[in-house]
Enzyme design. Structure first.
Site, PDB file in Angstrom:
ATOM      1  N   ASP A  56     126.475  59.971   8.150  1.00 44.42           N
ATOM      2  CA  ASP A  56     126.646  61.420   8.243  1.00 44.42           C
ATOM      3  C   ASP A  56     128.088  61.798   7.886  1.00 44.42           C
ATOM      4  O   ASP A  56     128.424  62.987   7.815  1.00 44.42           O
ATOM      5  CB  ASP A  56     126.210  61.967   9.613  1.00 44.42           C
ATOM      6  CG  ASP A  56     126.975  61.351  10.767  1.00 44.42           C
ATOM      7  OD1 ASP A  56     127.787  60.434  10.527  1.00 44.42           O
ATOM      8  OD2 ASP A  56     126.759  61.780  11.913  1.00 44.42           O
ATOM      9  N   SER A  57     128.912  60.790   7.580  1.00 41.03           N
ATOM     10  CA  SER A  57     130.229  61.064   6.979  1.00 41.03           C
ATOM     11  C   SER A  57     130.057  61.747   5.624  1.00 41.03           C
ATOM     12  O   SER A  57     131.033  62.209   5.040  1.00 41.03           O
ATOM     13  CB  SER A  57     131.040  59.770   6.829  1.00 41.03           C
ATOM     14  OG  SER A  57     130.285  58.772   6.178  1.00 41.03           O
ATOM     15  N   ASP A  95     121.925  57.431   9.062  1.00 40.64           N
ATOM     16  CA  ASP A  95     122.377  58.052  10.318  1.00 40.64           C
ATOM     17  C   ASP A  95     121.427  59.147  10.774  1.00 40.64           C
ATOM     18  O   ASP A  95     121.011  59.990   9.966  1.00 40.64           O
ATOM     19  CB  ASP A  95     123.750  58.702  10.113  1.00 40.64           C
ATOM     20  CG  ASP A  95     124.887  57.794  10.526  1.00 40.64           C
ATOM     21  OD1 ASP A  95     124.661  56.884  11.345  1.00 40.64           O
ATOM     22  OD2 ASP A  95     126.006  58.002  10.030  1.00 40.64           O
ATOM     23  N   LYS A 124     120.681  54.714  12.439  1.00 40.68           N
ATOM     24  CA  LYS A 124     121.817  54.522  13.346  1.00 40.68           C
ATOM     25  C   LYS A 124     121.972  55.773  14.199  1.00 40.68           C
ATOM     26  O   LYS A 124     121.790  56.884  13.709  1.00 40.68           O
ATOM     27  CB  LYS A 124     123.101  54.259  12.557  1.00 40.68           C
ATOM     28  CG  LYS A 124     124.357  54.120  13.438  1.00 40.68           C
ATOM     29  CD  LYS A 124     125.524  53.522  12.693  1.00 40.68           C
ATOM     30  CE  LYS A 124     126.269  54.465  11.807  1.00 40.68           C
ATOM     31  NZ  LYS A 124     126.837  55.657  12.489  1.00 40.68           N
ATOM     32  N   GLU A 126     124.428  57.427  17.663  1.00 42.89           N
ATOM     33  CA  GLU A 126     125.670  57.284  18.423  1.00 42.89           C
ATOM     34  C   GLU A 126     125.408  57.374  19.918  1.00 42.89           C
ATOM     35  O   GLU A 126     124.534  58.136  20.358  1.00 42.89           O
ATOM     36  CB  GLU A 126     126.661  58.385  18.005  1.00 42.89           C
ATOM     37  CG  GLU A 126     127.054  58.302  16.541  1.00 42.89           C
ATOM     38  CD  GLU A 126     128.100  59.325  16.127  1.00 42.89           C
ATOM     39  OE1 GLU A 126     128.592  60.079  17.006  1.00 42.89           O
ATOM     40  OE2 GLU A 126     128.418  59.369  14.930  1.00 42.89           O
ATOM     41  N   GLU A 193     133.551  51.533  16.501  1.00 47.68           N
ATOM     42  CA  GLU A 193     134.551  52.313  15.761  1.00 47.68           C
ATOM     43  C   GLU A 193     135.775  52.589  16.625  1.00 47.68           C
ATOM     44  O   GLU A 193     135.656  53.087  17.758  1.00 47.68           O
ATOM     45  CB  GLU A 193     133.928  53.633  15.277  1.00 47.68           C
ATOM     46  CG  GLU A 193     134.918  54.475  14.489  1.00 47.68           C
ATOM     47  CD  GLU A 193     134.265  55.604  13.685  1.00 47.68           C
ATOM     48  OE1 GLU A 193     133.031  55.762  13.722  1.00 47.68           O
ATOM     49  OE2 GLU A 193     135.022  56.327  13.002  1.00 47.68           O
TER      50      GLU A 193
HETATM   51  O1  KIV Z   1     128.912  58.075   8.989  1.00 47.28           O
HETATM   52  C1  KIV Z   1     129.641  57.076   8.838  1.00 47.28           C
HETATM   53  O2  KIV Z   1     130.292  56.874   7.803  1.00 47.28           O
HETATM   54  C2  KIV Z   1     129.743  56.140   9.939  1.00 47.28           C
HETATM   55  C3  KIV Z   1     130.760  55.049   9.804  1.00 47.28           C
HETATM   56  C4  KIV Z   1     132.083  55.555  10.221  1.00 47.28           C
HETATM   57  C5  KIV Z   1     130.374  53.833  10.540  1.00 47.28           C
HETATM   58  O3  KIV Z   1     129.072  56.263  10.909  1.00 47.28           O
END
Ligand code: KIV
Length: 276
Positions: A56-57, A95, A124, A126, A193
């Site tokens: 989600d970056s 994500d 993934k 959090e 992280e």
């Molecule tokens: O979204 C992302 O890029 C991440 C990484 C920082 C692991 O979750």
């Protein structure tokens, strides 16, 4: 343009969940990068990257936001389809964006199913022990889950900015307890992280599944970087990253050379035209 894979991972076949634990058992470090589009994913996959994270970056990197919070499930679905379509070997992890899983296991399942239908092989999410039920439900539904502990960008407002987490004994103990809880619930790997190296090393020793660090020092089972930080797309990159190329500079130069050639009339040349 391909590279050899370590022995416990397939050279041509897809990296699967059992390869992750095998890699940890054999002491082979896992290589993960983010990817958000088909073109880049193809290059990173061909380079031998084990896992591609549709992170989600994408919010910060490609969509012009200053955090991951505005990213929607629809945006993640578009990016996941693109990355999955261009990936032959890497495991594609997508994500779950902010607001699509926190209500509970059923919301998490509904969101994760959409990402898997779009081509993700794992999702993934959090958070620590509070996500145990969601991880268990997804695992029971056949969806591999990667946990994400330490600095969790979707909680940036609660965490008070980009700050190293798990400093001090109590916080470190909680990090380890969270990791053990997620692994017990079925998580297949854990991203750590921005945590101190000793804390990451302790988590790595405490769970059988691989830990993948970002700003967590060298004593994890693998590393992940945002691909634009890794490739040097801009002059700035986080303190924990290394620029393995100057791709931003090369792109800038190519665009300048193209502009000059168009303006001076040397492009297109005679070889680029169609006569009839
Ligand atoms: O979204 C992302 O890029 C991440 C990484 C920082 C692991 O979750």
């Amino acid at each position: 343009m391909s590279s050899a894979a370590p022995s416990s991972r397939p050279s041509g076949a897809r990296v699967r969940v059992h390869h992750l634990t095998q890699a940890k058992e054999h002491g082979e470090r896992l290589v993960m990068l983010t990817a958000y589009d088909a073109f880049t994913a193809r290059i990173l996959d061909d380079a031998g990257t084990d896992m591609l994270l549709v992170g989600d970056s994408i919010g910060n990197v490609a969509l012009g936001h200053d955090s991951t919070i505005p990213v929607t499930l629809e945006e993640m679905l578009v990016a996941t389809r693109a990355v999955a379509s261009a990936t032959a070997r890497a495991m594609v992890v997508a994500d779950l964006p902010f607001g699509t899983y926190e209500s509970g296991p059923q919301q998490a399942l509904a969101s994760a199913v959409r990402l898997v239908k779009a081509g993700a092989q794992a999702v993934k999410l959090e958070g620590g022990a509070a996500r145990e039920d969601a991880v268990r439900t997804l695992t029971q539904a056949g969806i591999p889950v990667v946990g994400h502990l330490g600095f969790t960008p979707q909680s940036i407002n609660a965490l008070g900015g980009y700050r190293v987490q798990a400093r001090g004994q109590q916080e470190e103990d909680r990090l380890v307890a969270d990791a053990v809880a997620l692994a017990k619930a079925g998580a297949v790997a854990l991203v750590l992280e921005m945590v101190p190296t000793p804390a990451a090393a302790r988590v790595t020793r405490s769970v059988a599944v691989p830990t993948i660090g970002i700003g967590a020092g060298p004593r994890t089972d693998g590393q992940v970087l945002v691909w634009t930080d890794m490739a040097g797309m801009s002059e700035w990159s986080p303190r924990f990253a290394r620029q393995f190329g100057q791709v931003g500079q090369a792109l800038h130069q190519a665009a300048q050379d193209y502009g000059q050639a168009v303006r001076e009339g040397s492009f297109p040349g005679p070889e680029h035209g169609f006569e009839s």
